[in-house]
Design an enzyme around this catalytic site. Structure first.
Site, PDB file in Angstrom:
ATOM      1  N   GLN A  49       3.011  10.446  12.311  1.00  0.00           N
ATOM      2  CA  GLN A  49       2.710   9.958  10.831  1.00  0.00           C
ATOM      3  C   GLN A  49       1.448   9.179  10.699  1.00  0.00           C
ATOM      4  OE1 GLN A  49       5.618   6.910   9.874  1.00  0.00           O
ATOM      5  NE2 GLN A  49       5.329   6.966   7.591  1.00  0.00           N
ATOM      6  N   ASP A  74       7.009   0.324  23.359  1.00  0.00           N
ATOM      7  CA  ASP A  74       8.160   1.363  23.427  1.00  0.00           C
ATOM      8  C   ASP A  74       7.782   2.716  23.301  1.00  0.00           C
ATOM      9  OD1 ASP A  74      10.997   1.472  24.341  1.00  0.00           O
ATOM     10  OD2 ASP A  74      11.018   2.447  22.291  1.00  0.00           O
ATOM     11  N   TYR A  93       9.556  11.464  21.630  1.00  0.00           N
ATOM     12  CA  TYR A  93       8.800  11.060  20.333  1.00  0.00           C
ATOM     13  C   TYR A  93       7.640  11.853  20.415  1.00  0.00           C
ATOM     14  CZ  TYR A  93      11.494   6.798  20.380  1.00  0.00           C
ATOM     15  OH  TYR A  93      12.460   5.834  20.380  1.00  0.00           O
ATOM     16  N   SER A 134      20.474   3.448  26.312  1.00  0.00           N
ATOM     17  CA  SER A 134      20.242   3.371  24.989  1.00  0.00           C
ATOM     18  C   SER A 134      21.152   4.061  24.063  1.00  0.00           C
ATOM     19  CB  SER A 134      18.907   4.037  24.415  1.00  0.00           C
ATOM     20  OG  SER A 134      18.727   3.962  23.044  1.00  0.00           O
ATOM     21  N   GLN A 169      19.283  -0.467  24.572  1.00  0.00           N
ATOM     22  CA  GLN A 169      18.590  -0.336  23.635  1.00  0.00           C
ATOM     23  C   GLN A 169      19.309  -0.025  22.296  1.00  0.00           C
ATOM     24  OE1 GLN A 169      14.441   2.168  22.135  1.00  0.00           O
ATOM     25  NE2 GLN A 169      14.340   0.848  23.903  1.00  0.00           N
ATOM     26  N   SER A 210      15.114  -0.418  15.222  1.00  0.00           N
ATOM     27  CA  SER A 210      15.009  -0.440  13.939  1.00  0.00           C
ATOM     28  C   SER A 210      15.478  -1.766  13.024  1.00  0.00           C
ATOM     29  CB  SER A 210      15.954   0.694  13.302  1.00  0.00           C
ATOM     30  OG  SER A 210      15.197   1.953  13.383  1.00  0.00           O
ATOM     31  N   ALA A 253      15.991  -1.303   9.523  1.00  0.00           N
ATOM     32  CA  ALA A 253      16.615  -0.070   9.143  1.00  0.00           C
ATOM     33  C   ALA A 253      15.862   0.811   8.453  1.00  0.00           C
ATOM     34  CB  ALA A 253      17.921  -0.641   8.131  1.00  0.00           C
ATOM     35  N   GLY A 279       8.318  -1.297  14.280  1.00  0.00           N
ATOM     36  CA  GLY A 279       7.678  -0.221  13.965  1.00  0.00           C
ATOM     37  C   GLY A 279       6.776  -0.537  12.873  1.00  0.00           C
ATOM     38  N   GLN A 295       1.547  -4.101   7.755  1.00  0.00           N
ATOM     39  CA  GLN A 295       2.876  -4.163   8.032  1.00  0.00           C
ATOM     40  C   GLN A 295       3.287  -5.033   9.409  1.00  0.00           C
ATOM     41  OE1 GLN A 295       4.150  -0.306   8.065  1.00  0.00           O
ATOM     42  NE2 GLN A 295       4.367   0.143   6.043  1.00  0.00           N
TER      43      GLN A 295
HETATM   44  P1  NDP Z   1      11.980  -0.635  11.604  1.00  0.00           P
HETATM   45  O1  NDP Z   1      13.258  -0.400  10.939  1.00  0.00           O
HETATM   46  O2  NDP Z   1      11.432  -1.935  11.718  1.00  0.00           O
HETATM   47  O3  NDP Z   1      11.194   0.497  10.847  1.00  0.00           O
HETATM   48  C1  NDP Z   1       9.577   0.475  10.728  1.00  0.00           C
HETATM   49  C2  NDP Z   1       9.173   1.261   9.620  1.00  0.00           C
HETATM   50  O4  NDP Z   1       9.602   0.395   8.406  1.00  0.00           O
HETATM   51  C3  NDP Z   1       7.562   1.397   9.581  1.00  0.00           C
HETATM   52  O5  NDP Z   1       7.103   2.140  10.460  1.00  0.00           O
HETATM   53  C4  NDP Z   1       7.222   1.574   8.175  1.00  0.00           C
HETATM   54  O6  NDP Z   1       7.744   2.704   7.664  1.00  0.00           O
HETATM   55  C5  NDP Z   1       8.295   0.487   7.512  1.00  0.00           C
HETATM   56  N1  NDP Z   1       7.946  -0.987   7.530  1.00  0.00           N
HETATM   57  C6  NDP Z   1       7.652  -1.837   8.510  1.00  0.00           C
HETATM   58  N2  NDP Z   1       7.352  -3.099   8.331  1.00  0.00           N
HETATM   59  C7  NDP Z   1       6.966  -3.019   7.144  1.00  0.00           C
HETATM   60  C8  NDP Z   1       6.566  -4.061   5.981  1.00  0.00           C
HETATM   61  N3  NDP Z   1       6.084  -5.319   6.398  1.00  0.00           N
HETATM   62  N4  NDP Z   1       6.595  -3.676   4.610  1.00  0.00           N
HETATM   63  C9  NDP Z   1       6.776  -2.285   4.311  1.00  0.00           C
HETATM   64  N5  NDP Z   1       7.306  -1.446   5.144  1.00  0.00           N
HETATM   65  C10 NDP Z   1       7.337  -1.723   6.372  1.00  0.00           C
HETATM   66  O7  NDP Z   1      11.725  -0.109  13.112  1.00  0.00           O
HETATM   67  P2  NDP Z   1      11.897   1.443  13.690  1.00  0.00           P
HETATM   68  O8  NDP Z   1      12.662   2.434  13.202  1.00  0.00           O
HETATM   69  O9  NDP Z   1      10.335   2.226  13.699  1.00  0.00           O
HETATM   70  O10 NDP Z   1      12.212   1.142  15.084  1.00  0.00           O
HETATM   71  C11 NDP Z   1      11.171   0.336  15.997  1.00  0.00           C
HETATM   72  C12 NDP Z   1      11.091   1.084  17.401  1.00  0.00           C
HETATM   73  O11 NDP Z   1      12.310   1.176  17.892  1.00  0.00           O
HETATM   74  C13 NDP Z   1      10.553   2.352  17.490  1.00  0.00           C
HETATM   75  O12 NDP Z   1       9.295   2.590  16.984  1.00  0.00           O
HETATM   76  C14 NDP Z   1      11.175   3.008  18.721  1.00  0.00           C
HETATM   77  O13 NDP Z   1      10.438   2.616  19.650  1.00  0.00           O
HETATM   78  C15 NDP Z   1      12.468   2.327  18.644  1.00  0.00           C
HETATM   79  N6  NDP Z   1      13.641   3.387  18.340  1.00  0.00           N
HETATM   80  C16 NDP Z   1      14.482   3.415  19.354  1.00  0.00           C
HETATM   81  C17 NDP Z   1      15.680   4.455  19.224  1.00  0.00           C
HETATM   82  C18 NDP Z   1      16.659   4.727  19.983  1.00  0.00           C
HETATM   83  O14 NDP Z   1      17.489   5.632  19.924  1.00  0.00           O
HETATM   84  N7  NDP Z   1      16.541   4.111  21.246  1.00  0.00           N
HETATM   85  C19 NDP Z   1      15.751   4.872  17.646  1.00  0.00           C
HETATM   86  C20 NDP Z   1      14.759   4.481  16.732  1.00  0.00           C
HETATM   87  C21 NDP Z   1      13.825   3.452  17.031  1.00  0.00           C
HETATM   88  P3  NDP Z   1       6.917   3.269   6.490  1.00  0.00           P
HETATM   89  O15 NDP Z   1       5.384   2.701   6.230  1.00  0.00           O
HETATM   90  O16 NDP Z   1       6.909   5.049   6.691  1.00  0.00           O
HETATM   91  O17 NDP Z   1       7.936   3.154   5.146  1.00  0.00           O
END
Ligand code: NDP
Length: 328
Positions: free
Chosen positions: A29, A51, A56, A156, A182, A212, A215, A288, A294
């Site tokens: 992205q 992480d 990925y 995880s 995780q 997440s 979420a 993330g 952000q």
């Molecule tokens: P979040 O739920 O925090 O989502 C992050 C996303 O939310 C960002 O990429 C952005 O996306 C949006 N965002 C974040 N901060 C803000 C803000 N301040 N204002 C507006 N939008 C915001 O976390 P992730 O889902 O990214 O998960 C975090 C990490 O966890 C991942 O990177 C990965 O390393 C791990 N993970 C592990 C999994 C597993 O199965 N073990 C599964 C999923 C994640 P956008 O701008 O596109 O809206």
């Protein structure tokens, strides 16, 4: 802002309360320049855990992170990096997936090459593998640790029963047991961390690197039912994610939560991340971000957690009443 650190379960390793993940962002992205800027901001704010996973961007996320870590020249003893094995890095043959010895070892070697490191600090089994005996995976992780290729291993989205079985096997054979899990954890997904794993924290000493916290951005408060146009919820191929995370009832809750956050002078994302930090069973909250702004905002959650008094936490419970704890 001063970062704070927590022990990863009962291990001696201390991770920063907030860490940075690369799912959907690195190699996909965002540009590599943004990825570099995010890592630099994180590191400068005291983040010591990055992480990653073989799946990925089919290995590209690890390549991008590896190039940045090399370029930054931060001392290797000041940061930790992870990979996760199970889904493969693109190949779909049975030898290229899962938690059998061949794939766990090959995926480790591939992650080391892509990340350009001599060892992984954390190595996760990304999902349980019904086709491999847990004993085979426990032995393999132990051997990788003995070889100096991995420091700590974990799971995880495993069940409490599976984690318990891994520990029992490790104890029986005097092998190194998993130290961390995780799971997803946020105001809308609480079941595993708060209920299912409750018996594991004081018995096997489980640490958690939670994913997440927003979420997938719903708890940033920026979404309408269509999803913000520039967000991951609109990305091609991620319709399942939008389907899973975004619905009218959730958006209504988000509005209520926004009011509580506003009363404290906090933005909703900062509030929602601080809420995760209030749980002492959380070792690190993995953030993330698709934009540097952000991340800069979300890092404020470390200090914001002090504003979440018992009274505020009770207000959150009221706002979330009726919300199913877990949806998958
Ligand atoms: P979040 O739920 O925090 O989502 C992050 C996303 O939310 C960002 O990429 C952005 O996306 C949006 N965002 C974040 N901060 C803000 C803000 N301040 N204002 C507006 N939008 C915001 O976390 P992730 O889902 O990214 O998960 C975090 C990490 O966890 C991942 O990177 C990965 O390393 C791990 N993970 C592990 C999994 C597993 O199965 N073990 C599964 C999923 C994640 P956008 O701008 O596109 O809206």
């Amino acid at each position: 802002m001063n970062m704070r650190y927590r022990r990863l379960g009962t291990s001696g390793l201390q991770l920063s309360e907030l860490s940075l993940g690369s799912w959907l962002t690195f190699g996909k992205q965002i540009t590599d320049d943004t990825a570099e800027a995010l890592m630099r901001i994180a590191y400068d704010h005291g983040v010591n855990f990055f992480d990653n996973a073989e799946i990925y961007s089919k290995g590209e996320s690890e390549r991008v992170m590896g190039r940045i870590l090399k370029k930054m020249e931060w001392s290797r003893d000041t940061w930790t990096v992870s990979s996760k094995v199970f889904f493969g890095a693109g190949g779909k043959q049975p030898t290229q997936l899962g938690l059998h010895r061949k794939h766990v070892v090959e995926a480790c070697h591939d992650a080391l090459k892509r990340l350009q490191v001599d060892y992984l600090d954390l190595y996760f089994c990304h999902r349980p593998d019904p086709n491999t005996p847990i004993a085979e995976t426990v032995w393999t992780m132990h051997q990788l640790i003995m070889q100096g290729k991995v420091m700590y291993w974990g799971t995880s989205e495993w069940s409490a029963a599976e984690i318990r079985e891994a520990h029992a096997l490790a104890e029986k054979h005097h092998l190194i047991a998993p130290v961390m899990e995780q799971p997803q954890y946020n105001m809308f997904h609480r079941e595993k961390v708060e209920n299912e794993f409750a018996s594991l924290y004081d018995t096997v000493g489980l640490g958690t690197t939670i994913w997440s916290p927003l979420a997938s951005g719903i708890l940033s408060g920026k979404h309408t039912l269509d999803g913000d146009t520039s967000s991951r919820l609109r990305m091609a191929g991620l319709e399942w994610l939008k389907e899973r995370e975004l619905n009218e009832a959730r958006l209504k809750k988000v509005e209520e939560l926004k009011t509580i956050a506003k009363d404290l002078g906090l933005s909703l994302p900062v509030f929602a991340i601080a809420w995760c930090l209030k749980n002492p069973r959380v070792s690190t909250v993995m953030l993330g971000a698709s934009k540097t702004a952000q991340l800069e905002e979300n890092l404020k959650a470390v200090e914001a957690q002090d504003l979440l008094t018992a009274e505020v936490m009770a207000q959150v419970e009221n706002a979330l009443a009726g919300e199913k704890l877990s949806t998958w």
